[in-house]
Design a protein around this motif. Sequence first.
Motif, mmCIF file in Angstrom:
data_model
loop_
_atom_site.group_PDB
_atom_site.id
_atom_site.type_symbol
_atom_site.label_atom_id
_atom_site.label_comp_id
_atom_site.label_asym_id
_atom_site.label_seq_id
_atom_site.Cartn_x
_atom_site.Cartn_y
_atom_site.Cartn_z
ATOM 1 N N GLN A 1 0.796 -44.404 -18.931
ATOM 2 C CA GLN A 1 0.185 -44.852 -17.681
ATOM 3 C C GLN A 1 -0.963 -45.800 -18.013
ATOM 4 O OE1 GLN A 1 -1.308 -41.687 -15.262
ATOM 5 N NE2 GLN A 1 -2.052 -43.045 -13.662
ATOM 6 N N LEU A 2 -0.950 -46.982 -17.385
ATOM 7 C CA LEU A 2 -1.995 -47.955 -17.615
ATOM 8 C C LEU A 2 -3.225 -47.573 -16.793
ATOM 9 C CD1 LEU A 2 0.075 -51.260 -17.392
ATOM 10 C CD2 LEU A 2 -0.240 -49.736 -19.336
ATOM 11 N N GLN A 3 -4.358 -47.527 -17.447
ATOM 12 C CA GLN A 3 -5.564 -47.132 -16.739
ATOM 13 C C GLN A 3 -6.762 -47.895 -17.258
ATOM 14 O OE1 GLN A 3 -6.518 -42.954 -17.064
ATOM 15 N NE2 GLN A 3 -7.757 -42.958 -15.208
ATOM 16 N N LEU A 4 -7.642 -48.308 -16.339
ATOM 17 C CA LEU A 4 -8.909 -48.930 -16.671
ATOM 18 C C LEU A 4 -10.018 -48.080 -16.081
ATOM 19 C CD1 LEU A 4 -8.080 -52.663 -15.845
ATOM 20 C CD2 LEU A 4 -8.475 -51.722 -18.122
ATOM 21 N N VAL A 5 -11.056 -47.839 -16.870
ATOM 22 C CA VAL A 5 -12.171 -47.023 -16.404
ATOM 23 C C VAL A 5 -13.475 -47.766 -16.672
ATOM 24 C CG1 VAL A 5 -13.412 -44.852 -16.626
ATOM 25 C CG2 VAL A 5 -10.918 -44.886 -16.823
ATOM 26 N N GLU A 6 -14.218 -48.039 -15.591
ATOM 27 C CA GLU A 6 -15.515 -48.686 -15.724
ATOM 28 C C GLU A 6 -16.615 -47.632 -15.849
ATOM 29 O OE1 GLU A 6 -13.263 -51.101 -12.483
ATOM 30 O OE2 GLU A 6 -13.577 -49.004 -13.047
ATOM 31 N N SER A 7 -17.668 -48.000 -16.538
ATOM 32 C CA SER A 7 -18.845 -47.144 -16.649
ATOM 33 C C SER A 7 -20.062 -48.019 -16.910
ATOM 34 C CB SER A 7 -18.680 -46.111 -17.766
ATOM 35 O OG SER A 7 -18.513 -46.748 -19.011
ATOM 36 N N GLY A 8 -21.240 -47.416 -16.795
ATOM 37 C CA GLY A 8 -22.467 -48.126 -17.124
ATOM 38 C C GLY A 8 -23.277 -48.585 -15.927
ATOM 39 N N GLY A 9 -22.763 -48.385 -14.725
ATOM 40 C CA GLY A 9 -23.519 -48.767 -13.550
ATOM 41 C C GLY A 9 -24.706 -47.841 -13.320
ATOM 42 N N GLY A 10 -25.531 -48.219 -12.358
ATOM 43 C CA GLY A 10 -26.678 -47.390 -12.040
ATOM 44 C C GLY A 10 -27.701 -48.143 -11.224
ATOM 45 N N LEU A 11 -28.881 -47.553 -11.117
ATOM 46 C CA LEU A 11 -29.997 -48.152 -10.393
ATOM 47 C C LEU A 11 -30.941 -48.802 -11.393
ATOM 48 C CD1 LEU A 11 -31.765 -48.553 -7.854
ATOM 49 C CD2 LEU A 11 -32.727 -46.274 -8.305
ATOM 50 N N VAL A 12 -31.285 -50.053 -11.156
ATOM 51 C CA VAL A 12 -32.177 -50.782 -12.058
ATOM 52 C C VAL A 12 -33.119 -51.635 -11.229
ATOM 53 C CG1 VAL A 12 -30.554 -52.707 -12.329
ATOM 54 C CG2 VAL A 12 -32.233 -52.235 -14.136
ATOM 55 N N GLN A 13 -34.313 -51.857 -11.740
ATOM 56 C CA GLN A 13 -35.273 -52.703 -11.043
ATOM 57 C C GLN A 13 -34.943 -54.175 -11.241
ATOM 58 O OE1 GLN A 13 -39.178 -51.617 -12.455
ATOM 59 N NE2 GLN A 13 -39.296 -49.853 -11.081
ATOM 60 N N PRO A 14 -35.360 -55.013 -10.318
ATOM 61 C CA PRO A 14 -35.163 -56.465 -10.507
ATOM 62 C C PRO A 14 -35.729 -56.917 -11.849
ATOM 63 C CG PRO A 14 -35.887 -56.019 -8.279
ATOM 64 C CD PRO A 14 -35.991 -54.716 -9.017
ATOM 65 N N GLY A 15 -34.971 -57.768 -12.525
ATOM 66 C CA GLY A 15 -35.353 -58.219 -13.851
ATOM 67 C C GLY A 15 -34.814 -57.358 -14.971
ATOM 68 N N GLN A 117 -11.551 -48.182 -11.041
ATOM 69 C CA GLN A 117 -12.019 -47.566 -9.795
ATOM 70 C C GLN A 117 -13.378 -48.098 -9.351
ATOM 71 O OE1 GLN A 117 -12.541 -46.319 -12.743
ATOM 72 N NE2 GLN A 117 -14.690 -45.709 -12.668
ATOM 73 N N GLY A 118 -14.054 -48.803 -10.222
ATOM 74 C CA GLY A 118 -15.329 -49.410 -9.874
ATOM 75 C C GLY A 118 -16.530 -48.592 -10.307
ATOM 76 N N THR A 119 -17.650 -49.277 -10.508
ATOM 77 C CA THR A 119 -18.910 -48.624 -10.827
ATOM 78 C C THR A 119 -20.022 -49.293 -10.026
ATOM 79 O OG1 THR A 119 -20.383 -47.913 -12.640
ATOM 80 C CG2 THR A 119 -19.378 -50.094 -12.860
ATOM 81 N N GLN A 120 -20.895 -48.500 -9.441
ATOM 82 C CA GLN A 120 -21.928 -49.024 -8.555
ATOM 83 C C GLN A 120 -23.106 -49.555 -9.365
ATOM 84 O OE1 GLN A 120 -22.138 -49.133 -4.975
ATOM 85 N NE2 GLN A 120 -23.948 -50.387 -5.455
ATOM 86 N N VAL A 121 -23.533 -50.756 -9.023
ATOM 87 C CA VAL A 121 -24.751 -51.344 -9.573
ATOM 88 C C VAL A 121 -25.706 -51.603 -8.418
ATOM 89 C CG1 VAL A 121 -25.764 -53.360 -10.713
ATOM 90 C CG2 VAL A 121 -23.614 -52.389 -11.559
ATOM 91 N N THR A 122 -26.888 -51.033 -8.497
ATOM 92 C CA THR A 122 -27.896 -51.222 -7.461
ATOM 93 C C THR A 122 -29.162 -51.772 -8.101
ATOM 94 O OG1 THR A 122 -27.014 -49.366 -6.179
ATOM 95 C CG2 THR A 122 -29.231 -50.129 -5.629
ATOM 96 N N VAL A 123 -29.593 -52.929 -7.611
ATOM 97 C CA VAL A 123 -30.805 -53.570 -8.134
ATOM 98 C C VAL A 123 -31.862 -53.501 -7.035
ATOM 99 C CG1 VAL A 123 -31.805 -55.612 -9.185
ATOM 100 C CG2 VAL A 123 -29.360 -55.107 -9.492
#
Length: 125
Positions: A1-15, A117-123
């Motif tokens: 089964q072909l699968q892609l998994v993203e990771s590493g997103g999160g909350l970060v301050q501008p810059g 499935q995506g990973t959320q990035v919030t700046v």
Amino acid sequence: QLQLVESGGGLVQPGGSLRLSCAASGFTLDYYHIGWFRQAPGKEREGVSCISSGDRTTVYLDSVKGRFTISRNNAKNTVYLQMSSLKPDDTAVYYCAAGSPIVNTCTLRSSYANWGQGTQVTVSS
């Protein structure tokens, strides 16, 4: 089964910086074009960056040029998106996708058939 998994997103301050990872299972990422896309609330999904199979050509959205870097680690079957100098406008769900190497460019969105499935990035401060 072909699968892609993203990771590493999160909350970060501008810059600030984040590194997103796109790990594959069931297939070898090196054989495919790999693209990073993002979708912010109320907006259409847009291509952020891609790296071609073969010659490793890289392409970037104008608004991220000089701030984001896409790269491959074939030993780990993983593609990364290093993001620096992040801005609030970079806030989105980030997706990676694998595109058919039959197409000779990584910029053809219709060639991307396998998505993570995506990973959320919030700046935000």
